[in-house]
Design a protein around this motif. Structure first.
Motif, mmCIF file in Angstrom:
data_model
loop_
_atom_site.group_PDB
_atom_site.id
_atom_site.type_symbol
_atom_site.label_atom_id
_atom_site.label_comp_id
_atom_site.label_asym_id
_atom_site.label_seq_id
_atom_site.Cartn_x
_atom_site.Cartn_y
_atom_site.Cartn_z
ATOM 1 N N ARG A 142 0.807 -1.225 0.000
ATOM 2 C CA ARG A 142 0.000 0.000 0.000
ATOM 3 C C ARG A 142 0.841 1.277 0.000
ATOM 4 O O ARG A 142 0.320 2.361 0.228
ATOM 5 N N ALA B 104 2.655 2.241 -5.768
ATOM 6 C CA ALA B 104 1.639 2.715 -6.703
ATOM 7 C C ALA B 104 2.288 3.305 -7.945
ATOM 8 O O ALA B 104 1.845 3.054 -9.074
ATOM 9 N N ARG C 220 -5.409 0.957 -12.572
ATOM 10 C CA ARG C 220 -6.481 0.974 -11.563
ATOM 11 C C ARG C 220 -5.953 0.502 -10.209
ATOM 12 O O ARG C 220 -6.366 1.021 -9.166
ATOM 13 N N ALA C 221 -5.060 -0.466 -10.221
ATOM 14 C CA ALA C 221 -4.443 -0.912 -8.967
ATOM 15 C C ALA C 221 -3.631 0.224 -8.347
ATOM 16 O O ALA C 221 -3.649 0.432 -7.124
ATOM 17 N N ASP D 171 -6.028 2.852 -6.797
ATOM 18 C CA ASP D 171 -6.578 2.416 -5.516
ATOM 19 C C ASP D 171 -5.630 2.748 -4.370
ATOM 20 O O ASP D 171 -6.036 3.241 -3.314
ATOM 21 N N ILE D 172 -4.346 2.490 -4.585
ATOM 22 C CA ILE D 172 -3.334 2.787 -3.559
ATOM 23 C C ILE D 172 -3.199 4.291 -3.366
ATOM 24 O O ILE D 172 -3.140 4.792 -2.235
ATOM 25 N N GLU E 93 -5.301 6.786 -3.993
ATOM 26 C CA GLU E 93 -6.443 7.426 -3.354
ATOM 27 C C GLU E 93 -6.416 7.218 -1.842
ATOM 28 O O GLU E 93 -6.748 8.126 -1.075
ATOM 29 N N ALA E 94 -5.994 6.035 -1.413
ATOM 30 C CA ALA E 94 -5.939 5.741 0.020
ATOM 31 C C ALA E 94 -4.757 6.422 0.703
ATOM 32 O O ALA E 94 -4.885 6.936 1.817
ATOM 33 N N ARG F 45 -7.505 11.925 -3.176
ATOM 34 C CA ARG F 45 -8.031 11.986 -4.531
ATOM 35 C C ARG F 45 -7.576 13.227 -5.298
ATOM 36 O O ARG F 45 -7.655 13.267 -6.521
ATOM 37 N N THR G 20 -2.396 11.101 -8.223
ATOM 38 C CA THR G 20 -3.688 10.436 -8.350
ATOM 39 C C THR G 20 -4.430 10.931 -9.586
ATOM 40 O O THR G 20 -5.001 10.151 -10.358
ATOM 41 N N ARG H 34 -5.568 8.901 -13.103
ATOM 42 C CA ARG H 34 -6.918 8.909 -13.679
ATOM 43 C C ARG H 34 -6.869 9.227 -15.173
ATOM 44 O O ARG H 34 -7.574 8.606 -15.976
#
Length: 208
Positions: free
Chosen positions: A88, A93, A117-118, A121-122, A124-125, A129, A134, A138
């Motif tokens: 994570r 990422a 996409r993987a 996910d990392i 954003e967390a 965002r 990030t 996108r």
């Protein structure tokens, strides 16, 4: 002796980047390989400096169309980041995003989308965002979606990137075959028309 060796790693890496940006990608590969050999001796195979040099080497290979080896090196960096930092961490990422980009240049857009996409996910967390990384991811996903003719999903992803603060989207024109036709053809035109923010098309000098 360690001090001058560390400086030589930095100097060779910097020269590889300089020559690559000038379009001298074969020379960049040679310098990156020399830097990598020395970095592995000085920092070890898992050292951050070594991983950074591997990324430069992979990019020099990618710009020459040597996608298979570029992907293999990027996958190696990803595996090392995951082993050292966990699943994570933001650097992992970035490694996944880089891998997705490399795969996209090979024209394997579904797999490129999966890797990006993987990464998203990392990010954003871990970063939020609205973080630039990030938002950039996108936009990268939108490109891979558009390349698969998933235009509605691509536009939605672009709208999200814009809503989170994207002021410009940068698309590179590197690649051959399907990838190059995507970046320079009708799909790129659709992305530009739908983006609702400036889109910059940046060519790689070696291919153009």
């Amino acid at each position: 002796s360690g001090g001058w060796q560390q400086e030589e790693v930095k100097a060779r890496q910097a020269f590889a980047l300089l020559t690559m940006n000038r379009g001298q990608v074969e020379l960049a590969e040679t310098e990156a390989r020399a830097a990598l050999r020395l970095s592995q001796t000085v920092y070890g195979a898992d050292g951050n400096a070594t991983l950074d040099v591997q990324i430069v080497l992979a990019d020099s290979l990618r710009r020459q169309g040597k996608y298979k080896e570029a992907v293999e090196i990027t996958e190696e960096v990803l595996a090392t980041r995951e082993r050292l930092l966990g699943t994570r961490h933001p650097q992992r990422a970035q490694a996944r995003y880089n891998l997705g980009t490399m795969i996209g240049y090979m024209g394997e857009f579904p797999r490129a989308e999966q890797e990006m996409r993987a990464a998203l996910d990392i990010q954003e967390a871990a970063l939020g965002r609205m973080h630039p990384d990030t938002i950039s991811t996108r936009a990268g996903i939108a490109v891979s979606l558009a390349a698969q003719h998933k235009f509605e999903e691509a536009w939605a992803m672009l709208d999200e990137a814009r809503s989170f603060g994207a002021e410009v989207i940068v698309l590179a024109t590197s690649g051959r075959g399907r990838a190059r036709r995507f970046f320079l053809g009708s799909t790129a035109d659709k992305v530009i028309r739908q983006a609702q923010c400036p889109v910059m098309i940046v060519p790689d000098h070696h291919h153009d």
